[in-house]
Design a protein around this motif. Structure first.
Motif, PDB file in Angstrom:
ATOM      1  N   LEU A  32     -22.131 -14.455   6.388  1.00 27.61           N
ATOM      2  CA  LEU A  32     -20.825 -15.051   6.507  1.00 27.61           C
ATOM      3  C   LEU A  32     -20.344 -13.843   7.990  1.00 27.61           C
ATOM      4  CD1 LEU A  32     -19.315 -13.989   3.381  1.00 27.61           C
ATOM      5  CD2 LEU A  32     -19.742 -16.440   3.924  1.00 27.61           C
ATOM      6  N   PHE A  33     -19.179 -14.734   8.166  1.00 26.75           N
ATOM      7  CA  PHE A  33     -18.766 -14.045   9.481  1.00 26.75           C
ATOM      8  C   PHE A  33     -17.462 -13.797   9.653  1.00 26.75           C
ATOM      9  CE2 PHE A  33     -21.508 -15.451  11.236  1.00 26.75           C
ATOM     10  CZ  PHE A  33     -23.000 -14.751  11.723  1.00 26.75           C
ATOM     11  N   VAL A  34     -16.507 -12.495   9.301  1.00 24.18           N
ATOM     12  CA  VAL A  34     -15.338 -12.136   8.061  1.00 24.18           C
ATOM     13  C   VAL A  34     -14.313 -12.201   9.393  1.00 24.18           C
ATOM     14  CG1 VAL A  34     -13.873 -11.182   6.781  1.00 24.18           C
ATOM     15  CG2 VAL A  34     -16.296 -11.833   6.594  1.00 24.18           C
ATOM     16  N   GLY A  35     -13.110 -12.826   9.285  1.00 24.63           N
ATOM     17  CA  GLY A  35     -12.361 -12.270  10.416  1.00 24.63           C
ATOM     18  C   GLY A  35     -10.827 -11.658   9.957  1.00 24.63           C
ATOM     19  N   GLU A  36      -9.804 -11.953  10.769  1.00 21.97           N
ATOM     20  CA  GLU A  36      -8.721 -12.298  10.313  1.00 21.97           C
ATOM     21  C   GLU A  36      -8.007 -13.022   9.382  1.00 21.97           C
ATOM     22  OE1 GLU A  36      -6.686  -8.786  10.587  1.00 21.97           O
ATOM     23  OE2 GLU A  36      -5.389  -9.657   9.377  1.00 21.97           O
ATOM     24  N   PHE A  40     -16.459 -17.584   8.303  1.00 21.87           N
ATOM     25  CA  PHE A  40     -16.915 -18.430   9.103  1.00 21.87           C
ATOM     26  C   PHE A  40     -18.599 -18.263   8.013  1.00 21.87           C
ATOM     27  CE2 PHE A  40     -20.011 -19.764  11.536  1.00 21.87           C
ATOM     28  CZ  PHE A  40     -20.136 -21.310  12.261  1.00 21.87           C
ATOM     29  N   LEU A  41     -18.525 -19.851   7.739  1.00 14.98           N
ATOM     30  CA  LEU A  41     -19.839 -19.746   6.984  1.00 14.98           C
ATOM     31  C   LEU A  41     -21.018 -20.850   7.068  1.00 14.98           C
ATOM     32  CD1 LEU A  41     -20.432 -19.948   2.888  1.00 14.98           C
ATOM     33  CD2 LEU A  41     -22.033 -20.557   4.072  1.00 14.98           C
ATOM     34  N   PRO A  42     -22.398 -20.035   8.831  1.00 19.70           N
ATOM     35  CA  PRO A  42     -22.698 -20.932   8.974  1.00 19.70           C
ATOM     36  C   PRO A  42     -23.766 -21.421   7.861  1.00 19.70           C
ATOM     37  CG  PRO A  42     -23.198 -19.708   9.542  1.00 19.70           C
ATOM     38  CD  PRO A  42     -22.293 -18.842   9.033  1.00 19.70           C
TER      39      PRO A  42
END
Ligand code: HPA
Length: 228
Positions: A32-36, A40-42
């Motif tokens: 996963l790519f986590v931000g505010e 985002f899950l590729p």
């Protein structure tokens, strides 16, 4: 928390401050790519190394649920069966058919649960999408095949006779699990080819440049819809 799930052509999300993480739950690992306010899950991983039939949808969707995700825009590269959605165009999927033969459920032990699938996607997210992009194709029916091979011409001719619009290998599993976790979902399909036997000659895909342009448009649309 909101999420964007990306597929082929959407393995990375540039321009946002996101931190990569690999989380583990009882179903397995998920990148996963986590931000505010956004995850985002590729689905094929950022290295595009997991084939459609090998994706651990349960680990992925459970990871989103554990992060408190309540709205998802899921993006699917598809083949066009009819000219309702032509290569290079984007549309909203309203229904799907599952030809994978895979089992997609969190409810396979202890509890017997039959989740409603008569309205698999969020009407309010779809309304937001229509409000943002007037020329979005609407009400697409997505047939999910097992893959990883592409379909035969006979399979696509059969799907065309059933009234299915687009074909891909991943939506059914994700949609069922998102519904079981009551996560509101907008499914956006973008076509990268005519399906087998539909166009002229053998299958050919739109160019990488066209995919990049579409990706920019779809990411802008997804972020506006989710307000992230
Ligand atoms: N078939 C199945 N999945 C796909 C296709 C196709 O033609 N194009 C993109 N994903």
């Amino acid at each position: 928390m909101k999420a964007i799930i990306g597929g082929t052509g959407f393995d990375r999300m540039e321009g946002l401050a996101l931190t990569r993480g690999v989380v583990e739950n009882r179903y397995g690992e998920s990148e996963l790519f986590v931000g505010e306010g956004l995850v985002f899950l590729p689905r094929h991983t950022s290295a595009h190394s997991v084939a459609p039939h090998m994706i651990n949808h349960r680990a992925n969707i459970q990871a989103l649920a554990d992060l408190g995700v309540d709205e998802v825009v899921a993006i699917y590269a598809v083949g066009s069966i009819t000219d309702r959605l032509r290569p290079g165009e984007v549309g909203i999927v309203s229904d799907y058919v599952d030809f994978t033969g895979r089992v997609h459920t969190f409810f396979d032990e202890g509890e017997v649960v039959h989740t409603n699938s008569d309205e698999p996607f969020s009407s309010s997210l779809a309304a937001r999408a229509r409000g943002e992009m007037a020329d979005l194709v609407d009400n697409l029916v997505y047939v999910t095949t097992n893959g990883p091979r592409l379909e035969t011409k006979a399979e696509i001719a059969f799907f065309a006779r059933q009234g299915f619009d687009v074909v891909g290998m991943t939506l059914a599993g994700e949609a069922a699990l998102l519904a079981e976790r009551t996560i509101a979902t907008l499914a956006l399909a973008y076509s990268i080819n005519w399906a087998a036997g539909v166009g002229e000659g053998s299958i050919s895909f739109i160019s990488d440049e066209e995919i990049e342009t579409l990706k920019g448009e779809i990411i802008r649309l997804s972020r506006t819809i989710l307000s992230v």
